[in-house]
Design a protein around this motif. Sequence first.
Motif, PDB file in Angstrom:
ATOM      1  N   ALA A 184       0.100  -1.597 -11.590  1.00  0.00           N
ATOM      2  CA  ALA A 184       0.463  -2.532 -12.550  1.00  0.00           C
ATOM      3  C   ALA A 184       1.302  -2.545 -13.562  1.00  0.00           C
ATOM      4  CB  ALA A 184      -0.856  -3.073 -13.292  1.00  0.00           C
ATOM      5  N   GLN A 185       1.986  -3.186 -14.486  1.00  0.00           N
ATOM      6  CA  GLN A 185       2.764  -3.307 -15.460  1.00  0.00           C
ATOM      7  C   GLN A 185       2.143  -2.221 -16.581  1.00  0.00           C
ATOM      8  OE1 GLN A 185       5.651  -4.631 -15.107  1.00  0.00           O
ATOM      9  NE2 GLN A 185       4.997  -5.233 -13.116  1.00  0.00           N
ATOM     10  N   THR A 186       0.985  -2.322 -16.891  1.00  0.00           N
ATOM     11  CA  THR A 186       0.466  -1.626 -17.844  1.00  0.00           C
ATOM     12  C   THR A 186      -0.658  -0.773 -17.121  1.00  0.00           C
ATOM     13  OG1 THR A 186      -1.042  -3.048 -18.705  1.00  0.00           O
ATOM     14  CG2 THR A 186       1.037  -3.030 -19.729  1.00  0.00           C
ATOM     15  N   GLY A 187      -1.421   0.170 -17.957  1.00  0.00           N
ATOM     16  CA  GLY A 187      -2.478   1.073 -17.398  1.00  0.00           C
ATOM     17  C   GLY A 187      -2.254   2.386 -17.529  1.00  0.00           C
ATOM     18  N   THR A 188      -2.836   3.032 -16.693  1.00  0.00           N
ATOM     19  CA  THR A 188      -2.878   4.435 -16.647  1.00  0.00           C
ATOM     20  C   THR A 188      -1.406   4.904 -16.096  1.00  0.00           C
ATOM     21  OG1 THR A 188      -5.113   4.667 -16.183  1.00  0.00           O
ATOM     22  CG2 THR A 188      -4.101   6.857 -15.876  1.00  0.00           C
ATOM     23  N   ALA A 189      -0.593   5.955 -16.619  1.00  0.00           N
ATOM     24  CA  ALA A 189       0.639   6.213 -16.250  1.00  0.00           C
ATOM     25  C   ALA A 189       0.613   7.398 -15.312  1.00  0.00           C
ATOM     26  CB  ALA A 189       1.642   6.586 -17.430  1.00  0.00           C
ATOM     27  N   ALA A 190       1.183   7.314 -14.307  1.00  0.00           N
ATOM     28  CA  ALA A 190       1.316   8.459 -13.334  1.00  0.00           C
ATOM     29  C   ALA A 190       2.593   8.601 -12.611  1.00  0.00           C
ATOM     30  CB  ALA A 190       0.196   8.084 -12.190  1.00  0.00           C
ATOM     31  N   LYS A 191       2.754   9.690 -12.172  1.00  0.00           N
ATOM     32  CA  LYS A 191       4.337  10.161 -11.699  1.00  0.00           C
ATOM     33  C   LYS A 191       4.064  10.041  -9.898  1.00  0.00           C
ATOM     34  CE  LYS A 191       7.894  13.203 -12.060  1.00  0.00           C
ATOM     35  NZ  LYS A 191       8.344  14.775 -12.484  1.00  0.00           N
ATOM     36  N   VAL A 192       4.896   9.336  -9.330  1.00  0.00           N
ATOM     37  CA  VAL A 192       4.966   9.548  -7.721  1.00  0.00           C
ATOM     38  C   VAL A 192       5.479  11.032  -7.406  1.00  0.00           C
ATOM     39  CG1 VAL A 192       5.637   8.667  -5.590  1.00  0.00           C
ATOM     40  CG2 VAL A 192       5.313   6.990  -7.748  1.00  0.00           C
ATOM     41  N   ILE A 193       4.445  11.566  -6.642  1.00  0.00           N
ATOM     42  CA  ILE A 193       5.106  12.933  -6.186  1.00  0.00           C
ATOM     43  C   ILE A 193       5.720  12.622  -4.914  1.00  0.00           C
ATOM     44  CG2 ILE A 193       4.385  15.154  -5.538  1.00  0.00           C
ATOM     45  CD1 ILE A 193       4.103  14.595  -8.463  1.00  0.00           C
ATOM     46  N   TYR A 194       4.851  12.157  -3.829  1.00  0.00           N
ATOM     47  CA  TYR A 194       5.651  12.054  -2.580  1.00  0.00           C
ATOM     48  C   TYR A 194       4.981  10.493  -2.001  1.00  0.00           C
ATOM     49  CZ  TYR A 194       1.999  14.656  -0.397  1.00  0.00           C
ATOM     50  OH  TYR A 194       0.809  15.032   0.031  1.00  0.00           O
ATOM     51  N   THR A 195       5.761  10.075  -1.157  1.00  0.00           N
ATOM     52  CA  THR A 195       5.182   8.693  -0.428  1.00  0.00           C
ATOM     53  C   THR A 195       5.068   9.083   0.913  1.00  0.00           C
ATOM     54  OG1 THR A 195       7.420   7.678  -0.107  1.00  0.00           O
ATOM     55  CG2 THR A 195       6.088   7.338  -2.079  1.00  0.00           C
ATOM     56  N   GLU A 196       4.073   8.428   1.614  1.00  0.00           N
ATOM     57  CA  GLU A 196       3.913   8.697   3.098  1.00  0.00           C
ATOM     58  C   GLU A 196       3.973   7.210   3.735  1.00  0.00           C
ATOM     59  OE1 GLU A 196       1.174  12.064   4.585  1.00  0.00           O
ATOM     60  OE2 GLU A 196       0.326  11.112   3.193  1.00  0.00           O
ATOM     61  N   ALA A 197       4.864   6.635   4.509  1.00  0.00           N
ATOM     62  CA  ALA A 197       4.992   5.552   5.020  1.00  0.00           C
ATOM     63  C   ALA A 197       4.373   5.487   6.413  1.00  0.00           C
ATOM     64  CB  ALA A 197       6.385   4.740   5.232  1.00  0.00           C
ATOM     65  N   LEU A 198       3.255   4.902   6.511  1.00  0.00           N
ATOM     66  CA  LEU A 198       2.553   5.384   7.980  1.00  0.00           C
ATOM     67  C   LEU A 198       2.809   3.996   8.840  1.00  0.00           C
ATOM     68  CD1 LEU A 198      -0.584   6.951   6.685  1.00  0.00           C
ATOM     69  CD2 LEU A 198       1.439   7.863   7.791  1.00  0.00           C
ATOM     70  N   GLY A 199       3.627   3.068   8.512  1.00  0.00           N
ATOM     71  CA  GLY A 199       3.810   1.563   9.204  1.00  0.00           C
ATOM     72  C   GLY A 199       3.032   0.745   8.648  1.00  0.00           C
ATOM     73  N   ALA A 200       1.659   0.616   9.066  1.00  0.00           N
ATOM     74  CA  ALA A 200       1.067  -0.499   8.597  1.00  0.00           C
ATOM     75  C   ALA A 200       0.629  -0.454   7.185  1.00  0.00           C
ATOM     76  CB  ALA A 200      -0.481  -0.653   9.441  1.00  0.00           C
ATOM     77  N   GLU A 201       0.912   0.949   6.700  1.00  0.00           N
ATOM     78  CA  GLU A 201       0.462   1.088   5.110  1.00  0.00           C
ATOM     79  C   GLU A 201       1.194   2.274   4.818  1.00  0.00           C
ATOM     80  OE1 GLU A 201      -3.717   2.187   5.692  1.00  0.00           O
ATOM     81  OE2 GLU A 201      -3.336   4.196   5.985  1.00  0.00           O
ATOM     82  N   THR A 202       1.124   2.318   3.284  1.00  0.00           N
ATOM     83  CA  THR A 202       2.009   3.317   2.756  1.00  0.00           C
ATOM     84  C   THR A 202       1.076   4.143   1.614  1.00  0.00           C
ATOM     85  OG1 THR A 202       4.228   2.195   2.883  1.00  0.00           O
ATOM     86  CG2 THR A 202       4.167   4.022   1.444  1.00  0.00           C
ATOM     87  N   LEU A 203       1.042   5.356   1.655  1.00  0.00           N
ATOM     88  CA  LEU A 203       0.139   5.977   0.850  1.00  0.00           C
ATOM     89  C   LEU A 203       1.363   6.643  -0.511  1.00  0.00           C
ATOM     90  CD1 LEU A 203      -1.999   8.224   3.222  1.00  0.00           C
ATOM     91  CD2 LEU A 203      -2.487   5.852   2.218  1.00  0.00           C
ATOM     92  N   LEU A 204       1.007   6.494  -1.545  1.00  0.00           N
ATOM     93  CA  LEU A 204       1.504   7.061  -2.741  1.00  0.00           C
ATOM     94  C   LEU A 204       0.587   8.300  -3.084  1.00  0.00           C
ATOM     95  CD1 LEU A 204       2.697   4.065  -4.711  1.00  0.00           C
ATOM     96  CD2 LEU A 204       3.723   5.080  -2.952  1.00  0.00           C
ATOM     97  N   HIS A 205       1.232   9.568  -3.252  1.00  0.00           N
ATOM     98  CA  HIS A 205       0.579  10.466  -3.893  1.00  0.00           C
ATOM     99  C   HIS A 205       1.197  10.644  -5.259  1.00  0.00           C
ATOM    100  CE1 HIS A 205      -1.368  11.558  -0.186  1.00  0.00           C
ATOM    101  NE2 HIS A 205      -0.309  11.356   0.291  1.00  0.00           N
TER     102      HIS A 205
END
Lengths: 288, 333
Positions: B267-288
């Motif tokens: 979202a535009q606002t809310g709990t801030a978090a830093k993306v450590i790594y992303t996993e693109a699995l094709g149908a979906e993507t996981l953000l850690h």
Amino acid sequence: MPVTDRSRLTFYLLLAPLLLWLVTLIILPHVGMFLVSLREKVGVREYETGFANYAVFFNEPLYWNTFARTAYMSIAATVLTLLIGFPIAYYIAKLTRGRTKTTLFLMCLIPFWVSELVRTFGWMILLRETGVFSNVLQWAGLADAPVEMLYNDAAIMVGLVYTSMLFMVVPLVTTLDSLDDSLIEAGYDLGASGFAILREIVIPHAMPGIVSGCIVVFMLSLGNYLTPILLGGKDSLWFTGLIYSQFITRFNWELGSAFGFLLLGLSSTIVFIGLKLSRQSLGRTMAQ
Amino acid sequence: MATVSLKGITKSFGKTEVIHGIDVDIRDGEFIVIVGPSGCGKSTLLRMVAGLETVTSGEVQIGGARVNDREPMDRDIAMVFQNYALYPHMSVYDNMAYGLKIAGTPKAEIAERVAEAATLLQLEDYLKRRPRELSGGQRQRVAMGRAIVRKPSVFLFDEPLSNLDAKLRVQMRLEIKQLQRRLGVTSLYVTHDQVEAMTLADRMIVMNAGRADQIGAPLEVYANPQTEFVAGFIGSPPMNFLPADMAHDAPPGAVKLGIRPEHLTLAQTGTAAKVIYTEALGAETLLHVDLANGTRATVRQDAIAPHPKEGETVHLAWDAGNRIFFDSEGQRC
Ligand SMILES: Nc1ncnc2c1ncn2[C@@H]1O[C@H](COP(=O)(O)OP(=O)(O)OP(=O)(O)O)[C@@H](O)[C@H]1O
Ligand SMILES: [Mg+2]
């Protein structure tokens, strides 16, 4: 190809000691013995070639009776060792784990910590007229005179079975160990009785172990010299005893060699029949 | 076909208790999956139903009758083992016929029932072979055939697919499910694979260290896990656990806030978090992502959504209806 050439060379080099051993210690003496067995003594230092030595064997009932007796006593010893060894092996392989297993296995080795001679004398001390068993029986009031338990077939049998037990138990434990417990459990699940599982699942699986154990025990019994002579006494009538006396007592190497060859033939024949009856091949048995 | 009831089942090996009291009533024809991590006592529980392990206390009932003291063969069950437990010296036909042969079934009927099962399992062409001449999947089918021909009231499976490769596992999973539907036989199925449990089960028993943490339909368990353990075990990637004080309206006693990765949105606002790594699995993507307080969380996104790069800072939002809270014992509150 240089690579395969080299590996072939390595192969032959590794094989060389084995071949050397086979030729010098097994094949050469046997060829020599066979040639000796074909010599007929016609006079002092005069020999002819022929089968006279073998004819002597077949014409003298004492010889071939001893021969047959050695064969069936050895078979009996093998069967007895199997009957006693199988439950022991089953217990070690299937019903114990970890340290108990190792301990039990080592206990089977204990008889081999002393030499065969001492082991056999041990039995003599137990079984002779003035021995331990005889004294215990008298003390318990079960016998009123010393009992002689040596110098009969039962004593020979005890000695043979005792000496051979390890050679039966080891291959049996190895094959039974490789039998997955779930095969036995599946048997119970399918409604088989304990006896049916033993007959249709455990024994077929253990067959290679049973056969290799039996072959070793049979050959050891057949070729045993000390145990039958010491425990069976003068009447032991063991074929190896006859061979010994031909070679050593009578200096009749020709007859002794013929006897040796007959014994070799006998053990090969019986092992062959055993393999055929149990539908096992030597290759499969030895691979165990 | 029969109901199965476990009433206060416990099991001890020597002095150690490994099953601490399990109660469940299984309906006729139901497919129950027992799932849990390695060593939690799944096999032990199944083997007590099978009669291969004694019950320390409690009661096992099959078809309403107490069977604690009955031999396996008198329980009208058939078990499929993890390593199949096929007899190597018997042909496929003899393996499948073995149980019937022991029961003294007439030869003609044995032949008929084996043929029927072989057709069902597409094994007709392999009946003369030995088990070692079959592929893993075929062996698996023979093991099932051996259970089917006996027409038992209950099937018991102990990790029947764990020796197969991933692709075959998916295929056999489907076959087992269809077979069970067709035959309508009550089944207990043990697995440590939660995907297998989700796809096969009518109801599943989630086990944790010798206890049944939760018993329920797969989607019910997924949506409403009763303990922190169940919440973390069922679902892949697992549920995120955040400190409960991140919500202003946390119930008293709550220490953790659980939220599934698909319920976290950017979202535009809310709990801030830093993306450590992303996993693109094709149908979906996981953000850690790492939150400011150091908690690691996973966000599941559709693959088509534009996703942030590694190292970027994002803002997380979630719907209050999707949160669940756990107390310090790991219980739902
Ligand atoms: N025969 C036994 N003697 C002693 N302890 C046992 C025995 N069988 C199982 N256990 C113990 O009971 C516990 C449960 O074992 P069980 O085999 O039921 O686990 P599981 O859930 O099936 O695990 P896995 O997924 O690894 O098969 C384990 O801690 C195990 O060490
Ligand atoms: Mg298990």
